[in-house]
Every structure is written in C-alpha cells, then in structure tokens.
Design a protein around this motif. Sequence first.
Motif, mmCIF file in Angstrom:
data_model
loop_
_atom_site.group_PDB
_atom_site.id
_atom_site.type_symbol
_atom_site.label_atom_id
_atom_site.label_comp_id
_atom_site.label_asym_id
_atom_site.label_seq_id
_atom_site.Cartn_x
_atom_site.Cartn_y
_atom_site.Cartn_z
ATOM 1 N N PHE A 23 48.024 43.281 30.900
ATOM 2 C CA PHE A 23 46.720 43.688 31.426
ATOM 3 C C PHE A 23 45.667 42.599 31.312
ATOM 4 O O PHE A 23 44.487 42.862 31.390
ATOM 5 C CB PHE A 23 46.259 44.978 30.727
ATOM 6 C CG PHE A 23 45.356 45.814 31.579
ATOM 7 C CD1 PHE A 23 45.852 46.476 32.695
ATOM 8 C CD2 PHE A 23 44.009 45.921 31.295
ATOM 9 C CE1 PHE A 23 45.016 47.243 33.497
ATOM 10 C CE2 PHE A 23 43.162 46.676 32.098
ATOM 11 C CZ PHE A 23 43.671 47.334 33.195
ATOM 12 N N VAL A 24 46.074 41.354 31.143
ATOM 13 C CA VAL A 24 45.111 40.249 31.043
ATOM 14 C C VAL A 24 44.852 39.685 32.441
ATOM 15 O O VAL A 24 45.783 39.312 33.144
ATOM 16 C CB VAL A 24 45.636 39.151 30.096
ATOM 17 C CG1 VAL A 24 44.697 37.962 30.082
ATOM 18 C CG2 VAL A 24 45.788 39.710 28.685
ATOM 19 N N MET A 25 43.578 39.651 32.829
ATOM 20 C CA MET A 25 43.197 39.218 34.178
ATOM 21 C C MET A 25 42.357 37.941 34.170
ATOM 22 O O MET A 25 41.662 37.640 35.133
ATOM 23 C CB MET A 25 42.419 40.332 34.896
ATOM 24 C CG MET A 25 43.192 41.618 35.087
ATOM 25 S SD MET A 25 44.676 41.392 36.059
ATOM 26 C CE MET A 25 45.833 42.336 35.081
ATOM 27 N N VAL A 26 42.392 37.187 33.070
ATOM 28 C CA VAL A 26 41.690 35.904 32.961
ATOM 29 C C VAL A 26 42.642 34.938 32.262
ATOM 30 O O VAL A 26 43.232 35.299 31.248
ATOM 31 C CB VAL A 26 40.389 36.033 32.129
ATOM 32 C CG1 VAL A 26 39.695 34.698 31.983
ATOM 33 C CG2 VAL A 26 39.449 37.047 32.742
ATOM 34 N N ASP A 27 42.813 33.739 32.815
ATOM 35 C CA ASP A 27 43.694 32.780 32.137
ATOM 36 C C ASP A 27 43.057 31.407 31.905
ATOM 37 O O ASP A 27 43.686 30.518 31.361
ATOM 38 C CB ASP A 27 45.043 32.647 32.861
ATOM 39 C CG ASP A 27 44.922 32.142 34.293
ATOM 40 O OD1 ASP A 27 43.828 31.707 34.698
ATOM 41 O OD2 ASP A 27 45.937 32.202 35.016
ATOM 42 N N LYS A 28 41.781 31.250 32.316
ATOM 43 C CA LYS A 28 41.087 29.975 32.104
ATOM 44 C C LYS A 28 39.620 30.214 31.767
ATOM 45 O O LYS A 28 39.025 31.172 32.244
ATOM 46 C CB LYS A 28 41.148 29.110 33.364
ATOM 47 C CG LYS A 28 42.503 28.570 33.702
ATOM 48 C CD LYS A 28 42.477 27.857 35.050
ATOM 49 C CE LYS A 28 43.856 27.753 35.640
ATOM 50 N NZ LYS A 28 44.397 29.052 36.090
ATOM 51 N N LEU A 29 39.084 29.308 30.969
ATOM 52 C CA LEU A 29 37.652 29.292 30.693
ATOM 53 C C LEU A 29 37.169 27.902 31.108
ATOM 54 O O LEU A 29 37.526 26.916 30.482
ATOM 55 C CB LEU A 29 37.401 29.547 29.198
ATOM 56 C CG LEU A 29 35.948 29.740 28.792
ATOM 57 C CD1 LEU A 29 35.871 30.691 27.611
ATOM 58 C CD2 LEU A 29 35.261 28.443 28.441
ATOM 59 N N TYR A 30 36.443 27.840 32.225
ATOM 60 C CA TYR A 30 35.991 26.549 32.748
ATOM 61 C C TYR A 30 34.753 26.044 32.039
ATOM 62 O O TYR A 30 34.627 24.856 31.780
ATOM 63 C CB TYR A 30 35.702 26.646 34.251
ATOM 64 C CG TYR A 30 36.947 26.779 35.090
ATOM 65 C CD1 TYR A 30 37.727 25.667 35.387
ATOM 66 C CD2 TYR A 30 37.343 28.013 35.582
ATOM 67 C CE1 TYR A 30 38.877 25.779 36.153
ATOM 68 C CE2 TYR A 30 38.491 28.131 36.354
ATOM 69 C CZ TYR A 30 39.250 27.013 36.633
ATOM 70 O OH TYR A 30 40.382 27.138 37.397
ATOM 71 N N SER A 31 33.798 26.934 31.771
ATOM 72 C CA SER A 31 32.588 26.501 31.072
ATOM 73 C C SER A 31 31.932 27.697 30.399
ATOM 74 O O SER A 31 32.136 28.850 30.802
ATOM 75 C CB SER A 31 31.599 25.818 32.026
ATOM 76 O OG SER A 31 31.078 26.752 32.942
ATOM 77 N N TYR A 32 31.168 27.395 29.363
ATOM 78 C CA TYR A 32 30.491 28.429 28.578
ATOM 79 C C TYR A 32 29.121 27.912 28.154
ATOM 80 O O TYR A 32 28.991 26.766 27.722
ATOM 81 C CB TYR A 32 31.309 28.757 27.324
ATOM 82 C CG TYR A 32 30.551 29.586 26.317
ATOM 83 C CD1 TYR A 32 29.771 28.976 25.327
ATOM 84 C CD2 TYR A 32 30.581 30.967 26.369
ATOM 85 C CE1 TYR A 32 29.053 29.729 24.425
ATOM 86 C CE2 TYR A 32 29.858 31.727 25.464
ATOM 87 C CZ TYR A 32 29.095 31.102 24.504
ATOM 88 O OH TYR A 32 28.369 31.859 23.627
ATOM 89 N N THR A 33 28.112 28.768 28.297
ATOM 90 C CA THR A 33 26.820 28.553 27.650
ATOM 91 C C THR A 33 26.441 29.906 27.063
ATOM 92 O O THR A 33 27.123 30.903 27.299
ATOM 93 C CB THR A 33 25.708 28.098 28.639
ATOM 94 O OG1 THR A 33 25.376 29.195 29.491
ATOM 95 C CG2 THR A 33 26.135 26.889 29.471
ATOM 96 N N GLU A 34 25.327 29.958 26.327
ATOM 97 C CA GLU A 34 24.913 31.247 25.752
ATOM 98 C C GLU A 34 24.577 32.268 26.824
ATOM 99 O O GLU A 34 24.641 33.465 26.577
ATOM 100 C CB GLU A 34 23.722 31.048 24.812
ATOM 101 C CG GLU A 34 24.134 30.419 23.499
ATOM 102 C CD GLU A 34 23.038 30.508 22.442
ATOM 103 O OE1 GLU A 34 22.022 31.204 22.672
ATOM 104 O OE2 GLU A 34 23.217 29.880 21.395
#
Length: 144
Positions: A23-34
């Motif tokens: 049930f995981v529908m995300v496999d990448k984190l491209y960028s993060y800010t607060e």
Amino acid sequence: METSNAIFEKDFVENLLPQKFPFVMVDKLYSYTEISLVSGLKIQSDNIFFHNKNFVEAGLVEHMAQSVALHTGYQFYLKKEPAPTGYIGSIKDIEIKKLPKLDDEIQTTVSILQEFGGITLVDIVTKLNGIEIATGQMKTVLAK
C-alpha cells in the motif's frame, strides 16, 4: 528545485510512512523544506491501483495523501523522533486531469498553507513530465 536532500532509496522513503507494502504509493523524496515537499512514484504493474493500463484515481489520491504523510515523517526523522500517526481530516477540490500509465513517473508538490495544533492544510499538485495531472487540498490531523 533543490535536490541536495533528494532520497531515491525506496526502502528509506517507505520507512518514513505509516503505510507498508503493497500500500505504499511514494518511492522518492526529491526535496523537503519546512513548508513544502516534492515526492515521486514510478508506476509499476504490481501496484494495487494499476488497472486497465492506468494508475487509477484512487491511487492518485492515495499518492497525494502519502506525500503529505511523507512530509510529516521526514520532519520527525530530522528531529530524531518517531512520527505520530496522522489522518486525513478532509479532501477538497480534487481535480484529476489525466491518469498515469505503466512506467510513468509522477512528481507531487505538497505546499503547507496553514499548520496549527496538529492540523495541517496543504495544497497538492501532481505532475507527469512537467504537466499538471492532478490538484487538490487536504487537511490532515495528527493523533494525540
């Protein structure tokens, strides 16, 4: 887009989410800010929301919701704290313009509009090849 904190390690990203395979529908984190996050997902044939050559509407909405959860999960990971469980409080103005196909890679930008007392209002835009295919707003609530 800032990519210095991009994470393409699927298992690491999955560990930031309360959802587990399949049930995981995300496999990448491209960028993060607060106040924002850009996530990604490559559409695979074994995805439970892949039907009749398309990644269906429910899958897109779940991908959007999990992108919000990923923001929270990564925020708590950076603080070296366990992420609390969160729930969708409401979904508003979802518009789906196109369904992704097999091997398409979607990118979703989550922008936090308001955050107060564990309740977060976000704007979500999903793109395929730089073209907007889905938009909406969600309100999420952290369990106390």
